[in-house]
Design a protein around this motif. Structure first.
Motif, PDB file in Angstrom:
ATOM      1  N   ALA A   1     -12.680  10.693  -9.017  1.00 50.89           N
ATOM      2  CA  ALA A   1     -12.260   9.291  -9.063  1.00 50.89           C
ATOM      3  C   ALA A   1     -10.746   9.188  -8.867  1.00 50.89           C
ATOM      4  CB  ALA A   1     -12.668   8.662 -10.395  1.00 50.89           C
ATOM      5  N   GLY A   2     -10.012  10.123  -9.441  1.00 53.39           N
ATOM      6  CA  GLY A   2      -8.563  10.163  -9.230  1.00 53.39           C
ATOM      7  C   GLY A   2      -8.213  10.405  -7.779  1.00 53.39           C
ATOM      8  N   GLY A   3      -8.970  11.255  -7.102  1.00 58.37           N
ATOM      9  CA  GLY A   3      -8.756  11.481  -5.674  1.00 58.37           C
ATOM     10  C   GLY A   3      -9.009  10.224  -4.865  1.00 58.37           C
ATOM     11  N   GLY A   4     -10.053   9.472  -5.231  1.00 57.16           N
ATOM     12  CA  GLY A   4     -10.312   8.192  -4.571  1.00 57.16           C
ATOM     13  C   GLY A   4      -9.184   7.213  -4.799  1.00 57.16           C
ATOM     14  N   LEU A   5      -8.631   7.214  -5.997  1.00 50.50           N
ATOM     15  CA  LEU A   5      -7.510   6.332  -6.309  1.00 50.50           C
ATOM     16  C   LEU A   5      -6.265   6.723  -5.518  1.00 50.50           C
ATOM     17  CD1 LEU A   5      -6.647   3.943  -8.057  1.00 50.50           C
ATOM     18  CD2 LEU A   5      -6.001   5.574  -9.827  1.00 50.50           C
ATOM     19  N   ILE A   6      -6.028   8.010  -5.370  1.00 49.20           N
ATOM     20  CA  ILE A   6      -4.889   8.474  -4.570  1.00 49.20           C
ATOM     21  C   ILE A   6      -5.052   8.039  -3.118  1.00 49.20           C
ATOM     22  CG2 ILE A   6      -3.786  10.543  -3.613  1.00 49.20           C
ATOM     23  CD1 ILE A   6      -4.333  11.885  -6.365  1.00 49.20           C
ATOM     24  N   ALA A   7      -6.252   8.184  -2.576  1.00 48.24           N
ATOM     25  CA  ALA A   7      -6.499   7.769  -1.188  1.00 48.24           C
ATOM     26  C   ALA A   7      -6.271   6.266  -1.027  1.00 48.24           C
ATOM     27  CB  ALA A   7      -7.917   8.140  -0.767  1.00 48.24           C
ATOM     28  N   GLU A   8      -6.716   5.477  -1.989  1.00 48.21           N
ATOM     29  CA  GLU A   8      -6.507   4.027  -1.920  1.00 48.21           C
ATOM     30  C   GLU A   8      -5.022   3.687  -2.057  1.00 48.21           C
ATOM     31  OE1 GLU A   8      -7.361   0.208  -1.149  1.00 48.21           O
ATOM     32  OE2 GLU A   8      -8.759   1.885  -1.002  1.00 48.21           O
ATOM     33  N   ALA A   9      -4.293   4.435  -2.856  1.00 51.30           N
ATOM     34  CA  ALA A   9      -2.850   4.208  -2.983  1.00 51.30           C
ATOM     35  C   ALA A   9      -2.144   4.465  -1.649  1.00 51.30           C
ATOM     36  CB  ALA A   9      -2.262   5.104  -4.071  1.00 51.30           C
ATOM     37  N   VAL A  10      -2.596   5.466  -0.902  1.00 52.37           N
ATOM     38  CA  VAL A  10      -2.013   5.747   0.406  1.00 52.37           C
ATOM     39  C   VAL A  10      -2.293   4.590   1.367  1.00 52.37           C
ATOM     40  CG1 VAL A  10      -2.153   7.295   2.406  1.00 52.37           C
ATOM     41  CG2 VAL A  10      -2.038   8.247   0.110  1.00 52.37           C
ATOM     42  N   VAL A  11      -3.513   4.065   1.348  1.00 48.42           N
ATOM     43  CA  VAL A  11      -3.872   2.932   2.200  1.00 48.42           C
ATOM     44  C   VAL A  11      -3.030   1.709   1.832  1.00 48.42           C
ATOM     45  CG1 VAL A  11      -5.722   1.299   2.756  1.00 48.42           C
ATOM     46  CG2 VAL A  11      -6.193   3.747   2.695  1.00 48.42           C
ATOM     47  N   THR A  12      -2.891   1.452   0.549  1.00 50.47           N
ATOM     48  CA  THR A  12      -2.097   0.303   0.091  1.00 50.47           C
ATOM     49  C   THR A  12      -0.633   0.473   0.470  1.00 50.47           C
ATOM     50  OG1 THR A  12      -3.631  -0.058  -1.736  1.00 50.47           O
ATOM     51  CG2 THR A  12      -1.446  -1.053  -1.944  1.00 50.47           C
ATOM     52  N   PHE A  13      -0.111   1.681   0.367  1.00 52.43           N
ATOM     53  CA  PHE A  13       1.258   1.924   0.790  1.00 52.43           C
ATOM     54  C   PHE A  13       1.430   1.608   2.272  1.00 52.43           C
ATOM     55  CE2 PHE A  13       4.341   4.694   2.855  1.00 52.43           C
ATOM     56  CZ  PHE A  13       5.504   4.248   2.239  1.00 52.43           C
ATOM     57  N   GLY A  14       0.454   1.962   3.084  1.00 54.58           N
ATOM     58  CA  GLY A  14       0.518   1.652   4.516  1.00 54.58           C
ATOM     59  C   GLY A  14       0.603   0.157   4.768  1.00 54.58           C
ATOM     60  N   ARG A  15      -0.165  -0.618   4.003  1.00 54.27           N
ATOM     61  CA  ARG A  15      -0.111  -2.080   4.155  1.00 54.27           C
ATOM     62  C   ARG A  15       1.241  -2.627   3.713  1.00 54.27           C
ATOM     63  NH1 ARG A  15      -5.705  -2.168   1.609  1.00 54.27           N
ATOM     64  NH2 ARG A  15      -7.064  -2.034   3.417  1.00 54.27           N
ATOM     65  N   LEU A  16       1.742  -2.120   2.598  1.00 49.87           N
ATOM     66  CA  LEU A  16       3.048  -2.584   2.110  1.00 49.87           C
ATOM     67  C   LEU A  16       4.167  -2.185   3.067  1.00 49.87           C
ATOM     68  CD1 LEU A  16       2.709  -1.862  -1.713  1.00 49.87           C
ATOM     69  CD2 LEU A  16       2.648  -4.077  -0.561  1.00 49.87           C
ATOM     70  N   HIS A  17       4.049  -1.019   3.644  1.00 49.51           N
ATOM     71  CA  HIS A  17       5.055  -0.568   4.606  1.00 49.51           C
ATOM     72  C   HIS A  17       5.036  -1.454   5.857  1.00 49.51           C
ATOM     73  CE1 HIS A  17       7.831   2.160   6.528  1.00 49.51           C
ATOM     74  NE2 HIS A  17       7.010   2.259   7.560  1.00 49.51           N
ATOM     75  N   ALA A  18       3.839  -1.812   6.320  1.00 49.26           N
ATOM     76  CA  ALA A  18       3.731  -2.716   7.475  1.00 49.26           C
ATOM     77  C   ALA A  18       4.352  -4.071   7.154  1.00 49.26           C
ATOM     78  CB  ALA A  18       2.273  -2.879   7.889  1.00 49.26           C
ATOM     79  N   TRP A  19       4.143  -4.573   5.955  1.00 53.75           N
ATOM     80  CA  TRP A  19       4.736  -5.848   5.528  1.00 53.75           C
ATOM     81  C   TRP A  19       6.262  -5.728   5.495  1.00 53.75           C
ATOM     82  CZ3 TRP A  19       6.442  -7.223   0.229  1.00 53.75           C
ATOM     83  CH2 TRP A  19       6.767  -8.576   0.105  1.00 53.75           C
ATOM     84  N   GLN A  20       6.749  -4.618   4.957  1.00 55.66           N
ATOM     85  CA  GLN A  20       8.184  -4.389   4.901  1.00 55.66           C
ATOM     86  C   GLN A  20       8.784  -4.355   6.303  1.00 55.66           C
ATOM     87  OE1 GLN A  20       9.354  -0.410   3.984  1.00 55.66           O
ATOM     88  NE2 GLN A  20      11.322  -1.032   3.096  1.00 55.66           N
ATOM     89  N   GLN A  21       8.145  -3.644   7.215  1.00 63.50           N
ATOM     90  CA  GLN A  21       8.654  -3.562   8.579  1.00 63.50           C
ATOM     91  C   GLN A  21       8.648  -4.932   9.261  1.00 63.50           C
ATOM     92  OE1 GLN A  21      10.106  -0.900   9.907  1.00 63.50           O
ATOM     93  NE2 GLN A  21       9.766   0.131   7.961  1.00 63.50           N
ATOM     94  N   ALA A  22       7.601  -5.713   9.025  1.00 63.67           N
ATOM     95  CA  ALA A  22       7.532  -7.058   9.606  1.00 63.67           C
ATOM     96  C   ALA A  22       8.639  -7.945   9.036  1.00 63.67           C
ATOM     97  CB  ALA A  22       6.165  -7.677   9.343  1.00 63.67           C
TER      98      ALA A  22
END
Length: 137
Positions: free
Chosen positions: A12-33
């Motif tokens: 479950a922790g591994g799933g949470l880490i993977a979701e954190a990476v996905v969320t970081f990608g979205r936040l990074h895209a927002w930051q770049q925009a």
């Protein structure tokens, strides 16, 4: 060897880490925009255009559940924390592969594996050229 509870929690922790990476990608895209909009004096993009809190929260919940479930299903094969976290992080792809398999043996073999005695997809070694009939002995 980890107990099934420990393996499930690590998965479950591994799933949470993977979701954190996905969320970081979205936040990074927002930051770049936002940076691009500030540079061109355009209106700043809304946070909601990059992150949907309800849908993303449900996605995170299911990814954590899938990570725990995959680790629990494989708890006899998982021997360490790192392996359990890896199974949890790769749970959606891993479970999709298991779902596509027609038998349990196919699921365990994985793509590109061969059964003993199956025809190989590897090329055979080159053969010596055949002797010409018109050549002198």
């Amino acid at each position: 060897m980890l107990t099934w509870i420990e393996v499930t929690a690590c998965g479950a922790g591994g799933g949470l880490i993977a979701e954190a990476v996905v969320t970081f990608g979205r936040l990074h895209a927002w930051q770049q925009a936002r940076h691009a909009a500030r540079a061109s004096t355009s209106p700043l993009p809304a946070f909601g255009a990059f992150v949907d809190p309800l849908a993303d929260s449900l996605s995170a919940l299911f990814r954590v559940a899938l990570g725990g479930a995959a680790a629990w299903l494989l708890h006899a094969e998982v021997t360490g924390v790192y392996a359990a976290v890896t199974v949890g992080a790769s749970a959606p792809a891993l479970l999709a592969q298991v779902g596509r398999a027609s038998t349990a043996a196919d699921a365990l073999r994985g793509p590109g594996s061969e059964e003993p005695g199956e025809a190989s997809s590897r090329p055979s070694p080159p053969r010596a050229p055949a002797a010409r009939e018109d050549a002198a002995p």
